[in-house]
Motif scaffolding. Structure first.
Motif, mmCIF file in Angstrom:
data_model
loop_
_atom_site.group_PDB
_atom_site.id
_atom_site.type_symbol
_atom_site.label_atom_id
_atom_site.label_comp_id
_atom_site.label_asym_id
_atom_site.label_seq_id
_atom_site.Cartn_x
_atom_site.Cartn_y
_atom_site.Cartn_z
ATOM 1 N N PHE A 259 0.879 -1.609 0.203
ATOM 2 C CA PHE A 259 -0.092 0.120 -0.277
ATOM 3 C C PHE A 259 1.116 1.777 0.380
ATOM 4 O O PHE A 259 0.323 2.680 -0.769
ATOM 5 N N SER A 260 1.997 1.283 0.403
ATOM 6 C CA SER A 260 3.206 1.971 0.472
ATOM 7 C C SER A 260 3.589 2.659 -1.279
ATOM 8 O O SER A 260 3.768 4.053 -1.335
ATOM 9 N N LEU A 261 3.311 1.667 -1.790
ATOM 10 C CA LEU A 261 4.159 1.278 -3.317
ATOM 11 C C LEU A 261 2.747 2.591 -3.830
ATOM 12 O O LEU A 261 3.328 3.275 -4.780
ATOM 13 N N LEU A 262 1.931 1.569 -3.518
ATOM 14 C CA LEU A 262 0.727 2.589 -4.311
ATOM 15 C C LEU A 262 0.292 3.869 -4.146
ATOM 16 O O LEU A 262 0.103 4.623 -4.494
ATOM 17 N N GLU A 263 0.196 4.466 -2.816
ATOM 18 C CA GLU A 263 0.853 5.938 -2.368
ATOM 19 C C GLU A 263 2.117 6.533 -2.673
ATOM 20 O O GLU A 263 1.240 7.621 -3.185
ATOM 21 N N GLU A 264 3.164 6.242 -2.837
ATOM 22 C CA GLU A 264 3.928 6.373 -3.926
ATOM 23 C C GLU A 264 4.003 6.547 -5.157
ATOM 24 O O GLU A 264 4.221 7.286 -6.159
ATOM 25 N N ASN A 265 3.115 5.702 -5.484
ATOM 26 C CA ASN A 265 2.832 5.542 -7.234
ATOM 27 C C ASN A 265 1.454 5.597 -7.917
ATOM 28 O O ASN A 265 0.881 4.535 -7.966
ATOM 29 N N PRO A 266 0.709 6.776 -7.064
ATOM 30 C CA PRO A 266 -0.694 6.947 -7.910
ATOM 31 C C PRO A 266 -1.245 6.567 -9.422
ATOM 32 O O PRO A 266 -1.814 6.138 -9.748
#
Length: 211
Positions: free
Chosen positions: A110-117
């Motif tokens: 989820f951190s990856l997704l937040e950093e890569n919209p």
């Protein structure tokens, strides 16, 4: 560019760039054939993406019958929807061959997704496609004759694998699994496939199906 980190193959399957996954802490694990990766009703704790091999997801119905809901190959992710709704897995995942699978913790995913919209947007589009395809598939399967159901299933499978209509594709499913997907009895599938082979609509080589 972020776009290069995500390949959704017309947004039917999810594939996040492996280097990006490693950057966020993903670990590659060897999984032997027939090993269970997670069980039905387990809590979702990780994102999984296949580096090598094939994984089957299935569940057991009220009659104790094992029903296949999907088979995933190299480059595919699997089991990701429950991560987003904090619900247990509706099916188990088992290695059909010796596999190498990337595993990324739920928190880091989820951190990856937040950093890569851009990836987050494409994941949502992927889920929308899955829901749409399931409705269209059900619409074309229900209340149709066995041969139509099987042929539609095979046509849909070839589209998912970007296989040209004129090319023969080896079907990676057993007769029982085709029965599970199409809602037919396995005896009906065997009989119908035999007839389709006779009419040269499908080819059987060493008990393997080619379409």
């Amino acid at each position: 560019m972020i776009l290069n980190h995500f390949n959704c193959s017309n947004c039917r399957q999810m594939h996040i760039d492996t280097d990006l996954l490693y950057t966020w802490g993903a670990v590659a694990k060897k999984v032997p054939k027939h090993a269970v990766i997670f069980f039905e009703n387990d809590p979702p704790l990780s994102y999984y993406q296949i580096l090598e091999g094939t994984v089957k997801m299935s569940y057991t119905n009220e009659d104790g019958k094992d029903l296949t809901i999907g088979i995933f190959n190299e480059g595919n992710s699997f089991g990701e929807p429950p991560l987003f709704i904090e619900q247990p897995y509706p099916a188990s995942a088992e290695a059909q061959t010796d596999c190498v699978i990337l595993k990324l913790s739920k928190t880091n995913f989820f951190s990856l997704l937040e950093e890569n919209p851009e990836i987050q947007s494409r994941v949502l589009k992927l889920f929308a496609w899955k829901i749409y395809n399931k409705i269209v598939f059900s619409k074309n399967i229900i209340n149709h004759k066995p041969e139509y159901r099987i042929q539609y299933f095979l046509d849909n499978l070839k589209r998912q694998h970007n296989s040209k209509p004129s090319q023969k594709m080896k079907i990676p499913y057993t007769r029982q699994e085709i029965a599970d997907f199409t809602g037919l009895r396995v005896e009906t599938v065997i009989r119908t496939i035999s007839l389709m082979n006779k009419n040269k609509k499908i080819e059987i080589i060493d008990h393997k199906l080619f379409y």
